[in-house]
Write a protein that holds these residues in place. Structure first.
Motif, PDB file in Angstrom:
ATOM      1  N   UNK A 339     -18.735  61.868 -62.676  1.00 19.79           N
ATOM      2  CA  UNK A 339     -20.018  61.686 -61.990  1.00 19.79           C
ATOM      3  C   UNK A 339     -21.114  62.460 -62.706  1.00 19.79           C
ATOM      4  N   UNK A 340     -22.248  61.786 -62.918  1.00 14.23           N
ATOM      5  CA  UNK A 340     -23.402  62.383 -63.586  1.00 14.23           C
ATOM      6  C   UNK A 340     -24.679  62.046 -62.825  1.00 14.23           C
ATOM      7  N   UNK A 341     -25.546  63.043 -62.692  1.00 16.06           N
ATOM      8  CA  UNK A 341     -26.859  62.857 -62.083  1.00 16.06           C
ATOM      9  C   UNK A 341     -27.916  62.747 -63.177  1.00 16.06           C
ATOM     10  N   UNK A 342     -28.901  61.872 -62.977  1.00 11.01           N
ATOM     11  CA  UNK A 342     -30.021  61.741 -63.909  1.00 11.01           C
ATOM     12  C   UNK A 342     -31.326  61.775 -63.125  1.00 11.01           C
ATOM     13  N   UNK A 343     -32.366  62.296 -63.764  1.00  8.60           N
ATOM     14  CA  UNK A 343     -33.674  62.359 -63.118  1.00  8.60           C
ATOM     15  C   UNK A 343     -34.761  62.283 -64.185  1.00  8.60           C
ATOM     16  N   UNK A 344     -35.796  61.505 -63.904  1.00  8.80           N
ATOM     17  CA  UNK A 344     -36.977  61.438 -64.773  1.00  8.80           C
ATOM     18  C   UNK A 344     -38.223  61.469 -63.903  1.00  8.80           C
ATOM     19  N   UNK A 345     -39.294  62.039 -64.436  1.00  9.06           N
ATOM     20  CA  UNK A 345     -40.552  62.093 -63.688  1.00  9.06           C
ATOM     21  C   UNK A 345     -41.703  62.235 -64.679  1.00  9.06           C
ATOM     22  N   UNK A 346     -42.784  61.528 -64.399  1.00 10.41           N
ATOM     23  CA  UNK A 346     -44.005  61.654 -65.198  1.00 10.41           C
ATOM     24  C   UNK A 346     -45.186  61.665 -64.245  1.00 10.41           C
ATOM     25  N   UNK A 347     -45.994  62.702 -64.335  1.00  9.55           N
ATOM     26  CA  UNK A 347     -47.169  62.854 -63.488  1.00  9.55           C
ATOM     27  C   UNK A 347     -48.402  62.983 -64.382  1.00  9.55           C
ATOM     28  N   UNK A 348     -49.413  62.192 -64.092  1.00 17.02           N
ATOM     29  CA  UNK A 348     -50.639  62.201 -64.889  1.00 17.02           C
ATOM     30  C   UNK A 348     -51.850  62.261 -63.969  1.00 17.02           C
ATOM     31  N   UNK A 349     -52.761  63.159 -64.303  1.00 21.32           N
ATOM     32  CA  UNK A 349     -54.012  63.279 -63.559  1.00 21.32           C
ATOM     33  C   UNK A 349     -55.170  63.013 -64.521  1.00 21.32           C
ATOM     34  N   UNK A 350     -55.962  62.001 -64.194  1.00 20.00           N
ATOM     35  CA  UNK A 350     -57.101  61.619 -65.032  1.00 20.00           C
ATOM     36  C   UNK A 350     -58.411  61.867 -64.303  1.00 20.00           C
ATOM     37  N   UNK A 351     -59.398  62.298 -65.056  1.00 23.38           N
ATOM     38  CA  UNK A 351     -60.768  62.322 -64.573  1.00 23.38           C
ATOM     39  C   UNK A 351     -61.637  61.759 -65.693  1.00 23.38           C
ATOM     40  N   UNK A 417     -31.093  59.059 -60.219  1.00 20.77           N
ATOM     41  CA  UNK A 417     -29.947  58.162 -60.300  1.00 20.77           C
ATOM     42  C   UNK A 417     -28.641  58.894 -60.417  1.00 20.77           C
ATOM     43  N   UNK A 418     -27.570  58.146 -60.190  1.00 20.83           N
ATOM     44  CA  UNK A 418     -26.218  58.670 -60.328  1.00 20.83           C
ATOM     45  C   UNK A 418     -25.347  57.694 -61.089  1.00 20.83           C
ATOM     46  N   UNK A 419     -24.434  58.228 -61.908  1.00 19.12           N
ATOM     47  CA  UNK A 419     -23.512  57.390 -62.673  1.00 19.12           C
ATOM     48  C   UNK A 419     -22.082  57.790 -62.319  1.00 19.12           C
ATOM     49  N   UNK A 420     -21.294  56.792 -61.936  1.00 17.89           N
ATOM     50  CA  UNK A 420     -19.890  57.012 -61.588  1.00 17.89           C
ATOM     51  C   UNK A 420     -19.029  56.277 -62.600  1.00 17.89           C
ATOM     52  N   UNK A 421     -18.153  57.010 -63.271  1.00 14.81           N
ATOM     53  CA  UNK A 421     -17.203  56.421 -64.208  1.00 14.81           C
ATOM     54  C   UNK A 421     -15.867  56.246 -63.494  1.00 14.81           C
ATOM     55  N   UNK A 425     -13.957  52.655 -69.101  1.00 17.95           N
ATOM     56  CA  UNK A 425     -14.589  51.377 -69.417  1.00 17.95           C
ATOM     57  C   UNK A 425     -15.515  50.874 -68.307  1.00 17.95           C
ATOM     58  N   UNK A 426     -15.323  51.332 -67.083  1.00 19.79           N
ATOM     59  CA  UNK A 426     -16.043  50.788 -65.929  1.00 19.79           C
ATOM     60  C   UNK A 426     -16.959  51.860 -65.343  1.00 19.79           C
ATOM     61  N   UNK A 427     -18.254  51.526 -65.217  1.00 18.67           N
ATOM     62  CA  UNK A 427     -19.228  52.496 -64.727  1.00 18.67           C
ATOM     63  C   UNK A 427     -20.209  51.822 -63.762  1.00 18.67           C
ATOM     64  N   UNK A 428     -20.589  52.559 -62.732  1.00 21.52           N
ATOM     65  CA  UNK A 428     -21.605  52.131 -61.787  1.00 21.52           C
ATOM     66  C   UNK A 428     -22.785  53.090 -61.877  1.00 21.52           C
ATOM     67  N   UNK A 429     -23.966  52.529 -62.028  1.00 23.45           N
ATOM     68  CA  UNK A 429     -25.185  53.337 -62.049  1.00 23.45           C
ATOM     69  C   UNK A 429     -26.109  52.846 -60.942  1.00 23.45           C
ATOM     70  N   UNK A 430     -26.524  53.780 -60.104  1.00 22.47           N
ATOM     71  CA  UNK A 430     -27.436  53.463 -59.011  1.00 22.47           C
ATOM     72  C   UNK A 430     -28.641  54.395 -59.089  1.00 22.47           C
ATOM     73  N   UNK A 431     -29.828  53.823 -58.869  1.00 25.77           N
ATOM     74  CA  UNK A 431     -31.033  54.646 -58.957  1.00 25.77           C
ATOM     75  C   UNK A 431     -32.071  54.149 -57.966  1.00 25.77           C
ATOM     76  N   UNK A 432     -32.930  55.057 -57.588  1.00 23.85           N
ATOM     77  CA  UNK A 432     -34.098  54.712 -56.783  1.00 23.85           C
ATOM     78  C   UNK A 432     -35.311  55.324 -57.463  1.00 23.85           C
ATOM     79  N   UNK A 433     -36.359  54.529 -57.582  1.00 22.70           N
ATOM     80  CA  UNK A 433     -37.537  54.989 -58.312  1.00 22.70           C
ATOM     81  C   UNK A 433     -38.797  54.663 -57.532  1.00 22.70           C
TER      82      UNK A 433
END
Length: 964
Positions: A339-351, A417-421, A425-433
């Motif tokens: 089992x592996x956890x993944x996370x990404x985030x990008x925040x931008x503030x424009x003026x 997201x999370x990845x389950x091996x 050979x068989x992997x499930x990846x689930x994510x919410x964004x």
């Protein structure tokens, strides 16, 4: 005795010889650089035809002489020889023969090695993006990828970028690609800091994009941000600062010349006695600053990357400015071996602070105001207000500074997201964004300083936009290698929802006629809200045999709330195949060809963008009096725009991987094209988008990379790409003959869409010259009826280029590096609407020096008509159509990388200083300020109009990249 001894020696030597020549059984394993077994490797006894092939686990068994040499060879890996030396176990590790071929390419919902691709895909790496004065990463794509046309529609700080992949496919829906940022879908990528990007992969054909179904009609750009690596903490700091200016000025009349023109027009007053250079006053020196700090590293089973940055772009035309703060995170952690956890985030503030362009002086356009404001005027009048221009307009400084035009935007995109091996050979990846955009616009016009402000007695407008999209994806993947068979499968289910709100406020009349404060007049506004949702099923199967025969198939079913129940779902299949000819026996041992592959693909994709969230419903509009009026009739047959594409291609690598060549040919057909059809007059309504049209794109693409010199102290490599696309509208339905686009103020529209012609076709009168007797402009009598009317108008140009190209050269000498990149567009025209205002001579505006050749006396031969108030000498005609082809030195960077000795003394891992020039030189026949700009969307049907558009600037930078 001597004979017997001699016979004994001879027999002994023969025995030794026989013993030496005797075969032994040799066993061994063959692995790659990662320690993984390599099946299918050829193991031969050198100088013979005796040999075997490694099994599925990379092992082999072979009988060979104890003193023989074994040769190990495999596609994509360097061939090596190993001495047996009487050993019964010979294990070897093969290394990549071509890093480019074995490069891992990000594709939809996965990765593939470049050598196994069967679709048209182009990858752009971080080195192609860095050290440029850009705030939008898409600018770095310009000229770098065949089949991808990138246009900077305006040079303003933070201005939009137009991206077209293999032509345009729609009249009313979007022509922009889908962006997938670390797996999160978005219709915009401008907010990502270019320094955070590791790769940008462009899926160009329908087979590659079909996995994204209804969002893939215009191609897909996959953006992957940088990651950390397990080990020590690494600190990076990147910075540059620079200045910018316009690379070109327009020659306009001075005071004496202007007064002479005004006398010809019958004016008796001309302003003052000044000789103001309005371009000097309005066009200054811009400034760019960029700073980024990054931290990266990893612990056992995990990695992290974090960065923060600040970008500032002060425009050449003040007060235009963009201030941007960016934050980016990319991390993963393996919690268990499955089992592996993944996370990404990008925040931008424009003026951003805006200045008005894309308009003439009468509509507040600063660029044309700087060119057409009389030089006899001053910036301020005696009362300290901005001096008005004859006709009651603002001078350029008044247009730029008379109002406060500010926009704030907060953009966040992130995924968990999370990845389950289940097995290896068989992997499930689930994510919410989530993809969130909050925007606030604020406009204030002083009630005293400007003519328009005094007329309206002050204006205040603001609006707020909130856009939130969330996405859940669940992907099950399976990969298996059995001997020479490599199999991969993927299945997924996704759901997506959007919620959009818009609030607007508008008030005027802040003072009375005497200038005293009063309660403002507030315009009634109705809040807006819209929602949509989408549900999708997707699948993919890949199969490869012996690394030579490759096949892949995708399927996606999308259900959208934007369509009626009977048309909610669209189905988007694709298939592609490849044959690695270089793997066959007749080419396997070629000394010239390292890799040769042919491929073909077919796929169908859709487009549901830009049609409205409730376009199939019968809609009523609420009025400010709380009553309802019909605004849209029902359209139960509304459906997806569908694009099918066929592609054939070839990939070739030669001369020890020093030459890489790719060629593609494609045919794209779009059906069920949405066309705005005029409704019956009895309905009391205007137009409605119906699926009645069709369009076609076809083209060729070529890309060539060469390593010209590779010496210890000097290297030189070249990258070249060339592409052409032919666009054509093939149907507008039965009731629509043509559509007009590209509106020009107080003139006929400049663009017309008809069957058989490409988008961006320029339409108008044919200018035939100037009548020597009268000085009036003359136009071709196309319909031969003896008078000028609409029947005389015809097609007079096209904004579609004949071809586009890019050429880059990279040099290194010792620690020095030089990168030079040219980008060009050939064979397109622009309708220079700015020229109407600069050469029209129909009112008191200043003009270009071209009017010094105007007609003044009978019998004079010239191509510039006479000066005349309210004349027909400046109609929408071929007089204002110009060749907009250009070749531009886009970037030139000189850098110096400090060596290990110097870095060790400074306790650094990396130190690079560089100087970059951006848009350094432009070669063009276009007489306007910039041949690249576009008044309207450069990838829409009304492409090809320049009307006071803010031009591209030329920049000079100094910067440093530091690593610890």
């Amino acid at each position: 005795m001597i004979k017997n001894f001699t016979l004994f020696i001879i027999c002994l030597l023969c025995g030794v010889s026989v013993a030496i020549a005797q075969d032994i059984t040799i066993k061994g394993n063959v692995k790659d650089q990662q320690g993984l077994p390599l099946p299918g490797v050829s193991v031969k006894v050198k100088g013979t035809n005796q040999g075997v092939v490694t099994s599925g686990n990379g092992s082999y068994v072979l009988s060979a002489p104890a003193n023989s040499i074994l040769t190990f060879s495999f596609i994509g890996y360097k061939t090596i020889d190993a001495n047996v030396n009487n050993s019964k176990a010979v294990n070897v590790t093969l290394t990549d023969d071509n890093q480019q071929l074995n490069e891992v390419i990000v594709v939809g919902y996965g990765t593939q090695t470049k050598k196994d691709l069967t679709t048209a895909v182009t990858a752009i790496s971080a080195k192609d993006i860095q050290n440029q004065p850009i705030t939008n990463p898409l600018q770095a794509l310009q000229g770098k990828a065949a089949g991808v046309q990138v246009t900077s529609q305006s040079g303003k700080p933070g201005a939009g970028i137009s991206v077209s992949i293999r032509g345009n496919t729609s009249l009313t829906a979007s022509n922009s690609p889908l962006y997938v940022i670390n797996g999160v879908t978005s219709r915009d990528a401008s907010f990502i800091n270019p320094n955070d990007i590791e790769t940008m992969t462009i899926l160009k054909d329908a087979s590659a994009a079909a996995i994204y179904g209804s969002s893939g009609a215009n191609g897909v750009v996959l953006i992957t941000t940088k990651k950390g690596a397990e080990g020590k903490l690494k600190v990076g700091f990147n910075a540059f600062t620079g200045i910018s200016n316009f690379w070109k000025k327009q020659d306009v009349l001075n005071s004496d010349q202007y007064i002479s023109l005004m006398k010809d027009l019958g004016y008796t007053s001309f302003g003052g006695t000044q000789n103001t250079d309005w371009q000097k006053e309005a066009f200054g020196t811009g400034q760019q600053n960029n700073y980024q700090l990054s931290l990266s590293g990893g612990v056992k089973g995990g990695q992290y990357y974090f960065s923060s940055g600040y970008q500032q772009d002060k425009g050449v035309v003040a007060p235009a400015k963009l201030d941007r703060y960016t934050f980016n995170f990319n991390g993963s952690q393996r919690l268990t071996n499955w089992f592996k956890l993944t996370a990404t985030a990008a925040l931008t503030s424009n003026k951003s602070i805006d200045v008005s362009d894309n308009a003439g002086i009468t509509k507040g356009g600063v660029i044309l105001a700087a060119l057409t404001t009389p030089p006899t005027l001053t910036i301020y009048d005696p009362n300290g207000n901005f001096t008005p221009v004859p006709g009651g307009y603002e001078n350029p400084i008044g247009n730029a500074f008379g109002s406060k035009n500010m926009r704030r935007q907060l953009k966040f995109i992130g995924a968990l997201g999370g990845e389950i091996n289940f097995t290896k050979d068989l992997m499930l990846k689930s994510s919410i964004s989530t993809n969130v955009r909050n925007e606030y616009y604020d406009y204030t016009l002083d009630p005293f300083k400007t003519v328009y402000g005094r007329t309206e007695r002050g204006i205040y407008n603001n609006n707020k936009t909130n856009d939130h999209v969330w996405l859940n994806e669940n992907i099950l993947s399976y990969n298996k290698t059995i001997g020479k068979n490599v199999f991969g499968a993927l299945a997924g289910y996704t759901i997506q929802e959007s919620d959009y709100t818009y609030l607007e406020y508008s008030a005027t009349r802040f003072v009375d006629q005497a200038g005293l404060p009063i309660a403002p007049s507030i315009a009634p506004k109705i809040p807006e809200r819209s929602q949509w949702s989408k549900k999708s099923y997707l699948a993919r199967i890949n199969y490869a045999f012996d690394g030579k025969y490759l096949i892949s198939s995708n399927f996606r079913a999308d259900g959208s709330s934007r369509f009626a129940p009977d048309h909610k779902f669209g189905y988007f299949p694709s298939v592609s195949a490849g044959w690695r000819i270089s793997g066959e026996n007749f080419l396997k041992d070629s000394k010239t060809i390292n890799d040769l592959k042919i491929r073909g693909s077919w796929g169908k994709v859709g487009n549901d963008e830009g049609i409205g969230d409730y376009a199939y419903l019968k809609l009523y509009q609420i009025t400010t009096q709380n009553s309802y009026t019909l605004s849209q009739p029902a359209n139960d047959n509304l459906s997806w725009e569908k694009t099918t594409q066929t592609n054939i291609g070839i990939d070739l690598t030669m001369f020890n991987s020093r030459l890489t060549f790719t060629a593609d040919a494609y045919l794209k057909k779009t059906n069920d094209l949405l066309v705005k059809v005029q409704l019956p007059p009895s309905s009391g309504l205007g137009t409605q988008a119906l699926n009645v049209g069709s369009m076609q794109n076809k083209g060729l693409e070529f890309a060539l990379s060469t390593k010209n010199f590779e010496k210890s102290k000097f290297t030189w490599s070249t990258d070249l790409n060339f592409s052409l696309n032919r666009n054509k509208v093939t149907s507008l339905g039965n009731s629509t003959q043509s559509l007009d686009f590209g509106g020009i103020y107080e003139r006929d529209a400049a663009i017309k869409v008809v069957v058989g012609r490409p988008l961006g076709s320029i339409y108008g009168y044919v200018f035939t010259g100037v009548d020597p007797k009268t000085g009036n402009a003359t136009y071709q009598d196309t319909n031969n009826n003896g008078q000028r009317d609409n029947g005389d108008r015809q097609f007079i140009g096209s904004a579609q280029p004949k071809f586009t190209y890019g050429v880059g050269n990279n040099f290194t000498y010792g620690n020095f590096g030089l990168s030079v990149f040219f980008q060009g567009v050939q064979g397109n025209q622009l309708f220079n609407a700015s020229k109407i205002e600069l050469e029209g001579m129909y009112d008191a505006k200043n003009q270009s020096t071209a009017v010094l050749n105007r007609w003044t006396t009978p019998g004079q031969i010239t191509n510039i008509p006479k000066a005349q108030l309210n004349s027909n000498n400046s109609l929408t005609s071929s007089r204002f159509v110009e060749n907009a082809s250009y070749l531009r030195l886009k970037t030139a960077t000189l850098s110096y990388n400090f060596g290990k000795t110097a870095l060790g003394k400074m306790r650094m891992d990396k130190l690079t200083i560089f100087a970059t020039g951006y848009n350094l030189l432009t070669f063009t026949k276009y007489t306007g300020l910039d041949p690249e700009v576009s008044r309207y969307d450069a990838n829409g049907p009304d492409m090809g109009v320049d009307y006071g558009t803010y031009p591209q600037s030329r920049s000079f930078l100094l910067g440093v990249n530091v690593g610890f």
